[in-house]
Design a protein around this motif. Structure first.
Motif, PDB file in Angstrom:
ATOM      1  N   HIS A  11     -44.629  30.694 -65.738  1.00  0.00           N
ATOM      2  CA  HIS A  11     -43.429  30.997 -66.509  1.00  0.00           C
ATOM      3  C   HIS A  11     -42.847  32.328 -66.020  1.00  0.00           C
ATOM      4  CE1 HIS A  11     -44.486  27.841 -69.438  1.00  0.00           C
ATOM      5  NE2 HIS A  11     -45.729  28.255 -69.246  1.00  0.00           N
ATOM      6  N   TYR A  12     -41.572  32.292 -65.646  1.00  0.00           N
ATOM      7  CA  TYR A  12     -40.887  33.505 -65.206  1.00  0.00           C
ATOM      8  C   TYR A  12     -40.063  34.011 -66.385  1.00  0.00           C
ATOM      9  CZ  TYR A  12     -37.808  36.532 -62.379  1.00  0.00           C
ATOM     10  OH  TYR A  12     -37.108  37.597 -61.866  1.00  0.00           O
ATOM     11  N   LEU A  13     -40.495  35.160 -66.924  1.00  0.00           N
ATOM     12  CA  LEU A  13     -39.917  35.696 -68.147  1.00  0.00           C
ATOM     13  C   LEU A  13     -39.428  37.116 -67.913  1.00  0.00           C
ATOM     14  CD1 LEU A  13     -42.917  34.642 -70.417  1.00  0.00           C
ATOM     15  CD2 LEU A  13     -40.831  33.311 -70.039  1.00  0.00           C
ATOM     16  N   LEU A 120     -44.534  37.342 -64.965  1.00  0.00           N
ATOM     17  CA  LEU A 120     -44.998  36.015 -64.569  1.00  0.00           C
ATOM     18  C   LEU A 120     -46.228  35.702 -65.413  1.00  0.00           C
ATOM     19  CD1 LEU A 120     -44.726  35.994 -60.658  1.00  0.00           C
ATOM     20  CD2 LEU A 120     -43.104  35.102 -62.338  1.00  0.00           C
ATOM     21  N   LEU A 121     -46.248  34.523 -66.029  1.00  0.00           N
ATOM     22  CA  LEU A 121     -47.277  34.220 -67.019  1.00  0.00           C
ATOM     23  C   LEU A 121     -47.809  32.804 -66.815  1.00  0.00           C
ATOM     24  CD1 LEU A 121     -48.780  34.945 -69.656  1.00  0.00           C
ATOM     25  CD2 LEU A 121     -46.755  34.204 -70.909  1.00  0.00           C
ATOM     26  N   ILE A 122     -49.137  32.677 -66.748  1.00  0.00           N
ATOM     27  CA  ILE A 122     -49.806  31.381 -66.728  1.00  0.00           C
ATOM     28  C   ILE A 122     -50.730  31.336 -67.943  1.00  0.00           C
ATOM     29  CG2 ILE A 122     -51.353  29.833 -65.474  1.00  0.00           C
ATOM     30  CD1 ILE A 122     -50.518  31.215 -62.902  1.00  0.00           C
ATOM     31  N   THR A 123     -50.611  30.299 -68.750  1.00  0.00           N
ATOM     32  CA  THR A 123     -51.429  30.198 -69.962  1.00  0.00           C
ATOM     33  C   THR A 123     -52.335  28.975 -69.887  1.00  0.00           C
ATOM     34  OG1 THR A 123     -49.689  28.953 -71.113  1.00  0.00           O
ATOM     35  CG2 THR A 123     -49.694  31.345 -71.376  1.00  0.00           C
ATOM     36  N   ASP A 124     -53.445  29.059 -70.601  1.00  0.00           N
ATOM     37  CA  ASP A 124     -54.401  27.966 -70.662  1.00  0.00           C
ATOM     38  C   ASP A 124     -54.972  27.926 -72.071  1.00  0.00           C
ATOM     39  OD1 ASP A 124     -56.110  25.902 -69.290  1.00  0.00           O
ATOM     40  OD2 ASP A 124     -57.682  27.239 -70.001  1.00  0.00           O
ATOM     41  N   GLY A 125     -55.191  26.724 -72.595  1.00  0.00           N
ATOM     42  CA  GLY A 125     -55.683  26.615 -73.959  1.00  0.00           C
ATOM     43  C   GLY A 125     -54.545  26.827 -74.951  1.00  0.00           C
ATOM     44  N   PRO A 126     -54.861  27.332 -76.152  1.00  0.00           N
ATOM     45  CA  PRO A 126     -53.820  27.479 -77.176  1.00  0.00           C
ATOM     46  C   PRO A 126     -52.871  28.646 -76.961  1.00  0.00           C
ATOM     47  CG  PRO A 126     -55.960  28.169 -78.031  1.00  0.00           C
ATOM     48  CD  PRO A 126     -56.220  27.580 -76.682  1.00  0.00           C
ATOM     49  N   PHE A 127     -53.052  29.428 -75.892  1.00  0.00           N
ATOM     50  CA  PHE A 127     -52.097  30.499 -75.607  1.00  0.00           C
ATOM     51  C   PHE A 127     -50.721  29.915 -75.324  1.00  0.00           C
ATOM     52  CE2 PHE A 127     -55.032  34.155 -74.445  1.00  0.00           C
ATOM     53  CZ  PHE A 127     -54.432  35.042 -75.324  1.00  0.00           C
ATOM     54  N   ARG A 128     -49.682  30.584 -75.816  1.00  0.00           N
ATOM     55  CA  ARG A 128     -48.304  30.254 -75.507  1.00  0.00           C
ATOM     56  C   ARG A 128     -47.585  31.552 -75.155  1.00  0.00           C
ATOM     57  NH1 ARG A 128     -50.591  26.269 -75.475  1.00  0.00           N
ATOM     58  NH2 ARG A 128     -50.177  24.271 -76.506  1.00  0.00           N
ATOM     59  N   ASN A 129     -46.390  31.441 -74.603  1.00  0.00           N
ATOM     60  CA  ASN A 129     -45.636  32.639 -74.238  1.00  0.00           C
ATOM     61  C   ASN A 129     -45.466  33.580 -75.425  1.00  0.00           C
ATOM     62  OD1 ASN A 129     -45.393  31.396 -71.781  1.00  0.00           O
ATOM     63  ND2 ASN A 129     -43.223  30.913 -71.969  1.00  0.00           N
ATOM     64  N   ASN A 130     -45.127  32.994 -76.582  1.00  0.00           N
ATOM     65  CA  ASN A 130     -44.862  33.843 -77.747  1.00  0.00           C
ATOM     66  C   ASN A 130     -46.131  34.485 -78.302  1.00  0.00           C
ATOM     67  OD1 ASN A 130     -45.805  31.363 -78.657  1.00  0.00           O
ATOM     68  ND2 ASN A 130     -44.644  31.418 -80.558  1.00  0.00           N
ATOM     69  N   THR A 131     -47.308  33.814 -78.125  1.00  0.00           N
ATOM     70  CA  THR A 131     -48.540  34.439 -78.619  1.00  0.00           C
ATOM     71  C   THR A 131     -48.958  35.597 -77.716  1.00  0.00           C
ATOM     72  OG1 THR A 131     -49.811  32.689 -77.497  1.00  0.00           O
ATOM     73  CG2 THR A 131     -49.435  32.434 -79.849  1.00  0.00           C
ATOM     74  N   VAL A 132     -48.678  35.497 -76.413  1.00  0.00           N
ATOM     75  CA  VAL A 132     -48.936  36.625 -75.519  1.00  0.00           C
ATOM     76  C   VAL A 132     -48.046  37.798 -75.904  1.00  0.00           C
ATOM     77  CG1 VAL A 132     -48.812  37.446 -73.131  1.00  0.00           C
ATOM     78  CG2 VAL A 132     -49.700  35.163 -73.613  1.00  0.00           C
ATOM     79  N   ALA A 133     -46.773  37.514 -76.190  1.00  0.00           N
ATOM     80  CA  ALA A 133     -45.851  38.571 -76.631  1.00  0.00           C
ATOM     81  C   ALA A 133     -46.346  39.207 -77.923  1.00  0.00           C
ATOM     82  CB  ALA A 133     -44.441  38.007 -76.809  1.00  0.00           C
ATOM     83  N   THR A 134     -46.816  38.380 -78.866  1.00  0.00           N
ATOM     84  CA  THR A 134     -47.340  38.901 -80.135  1.00  0.00           C
ATOM     85  C   THR A 134     -48.546  39.808 -79.896  1.00  0.00           C
ATOM     86  OG1 THR A 134     -46.573  36.963 -81.361  1.00  0.00           O
ATOM     87  CG2 THR A 134     -48.330  38.262 -82.372  1.00  0.00           C
ATOM     88  N   TYR A 135     -49.439  39.391 -79.007  1.00  0.00           N
ATOM     89  CA  TYR A 135     -50.605  40.216 -78.699  1.00  0.00           C
ATOM     90  C   TYR A 135     -50.194  41.565 -78.127  1.00  0.00           C
ATOM     91  CZ  TYR A 135     -54.573  42.103 -76.175  1.00  0.00           C
ATOM     92  OH  TYR A 135     -55.534  42.959 -75.696  1.00  0.00           O
TER      93      TYR A 135
END
Length: 225
Positions: A11-13, A120-135
């Protein structure tokens, strides 16, 4: 041990702040500042309801290079089922086991590269773009950064303006290879405008208009490559 390869989406954010509220430092500098203040991995632990405990497991912080992070999530004390090995009976009964002391079964990963405000973001499992931002917002707060540093959101980056993509890459040709199309040719080999072929042409025209007027973000990304 061989495992089946899995394709992952990159994901390119971009970290975006509202006009007039952006901190003087870019997003990469803010994340580096938070990690430097917190230091050890355990200081980056953040409890999140849907993920358990989230923390920065690995980091590459070389000056002058983009910031690389591996963020992991696991639930402390959660039991995981095991599978029997060399079981002599016809059936295997699941047995649950707890993780070793000071460990948790990892069930989510996020791999992050931050270059100024680009992510640049690669997620696996229940991680999503917005949960990374929240963290990362919680990380800023735990590091006692100014409250406005957490007022960002991740927005997906496209290569060109939407209208430019449609103007330049709009559908120019649509080919049908179907029984219906072949049937119209069989019914009217000379190409006269039979009612069946006329309806087919109308359908093709409607399809072309639908594609040119209603293109979602995934299609736009493909068109703009």
């Amino acid at each position: 041990m061989s495992r089946r390869p899995v394709n992952k989406v990159i994901h390119y954010l971009r970290a975006i702040y509202n006009a007039g509220t952006a901190p003087k430092k870019n997003f990469e500098q803010l994340v580096r500042q938070a990690m430097n203040k917190l230091g050890r991995m355990d200081e980056t632990d953040i409890g999140m309801a849907t993920l358990g405990t989230v923390s920065i497991r690995h980091r590459e912080t070389t000056t002058g290079s983009p910031l690389l992070l591996a963020i992991g999530a696991g639930v402390p004390g959660e039991q995981m089922s095991t599978i029997g090995i060399k079981i002599a009976t016809r059936h295997d009964s699941d047995q649950s086991t707890s993780p070793p002391k000071n460990r948790a079964f990892k069930h989510a990963d996020a791999y992050v590269l931050i270059d100024e405000n680009d992510v640049l973001l690669i997620t696996d499992g229940p991680f999503r773009n917005n949960t990374v931002a929240t963290y990362l917002r919680e990380l800023f707060s735990k590091a006692d950064l100014k409250s406005e540093t957490a007022a960002f959101e991740f927005r997906r980056v496209t290569n060109r303006d939407t209208q430019e993509v449609l103007d330049r890459e709009g559908i120019k040709e649509l080919r049908l290879k179907t029984t219906m199309y072949q049937a119209t040719n069989a019914l009217d080999p000379r190409g006269s405008n039979s009612s069946v072929k006329g309806k087919l042409k109308s359908f093709v025209g409607a399809m072309r208009n639908a594609f040119s007027e209603d293109v979602d973000d995934n299609q736009l990304e493909q068109l703009s490559v």
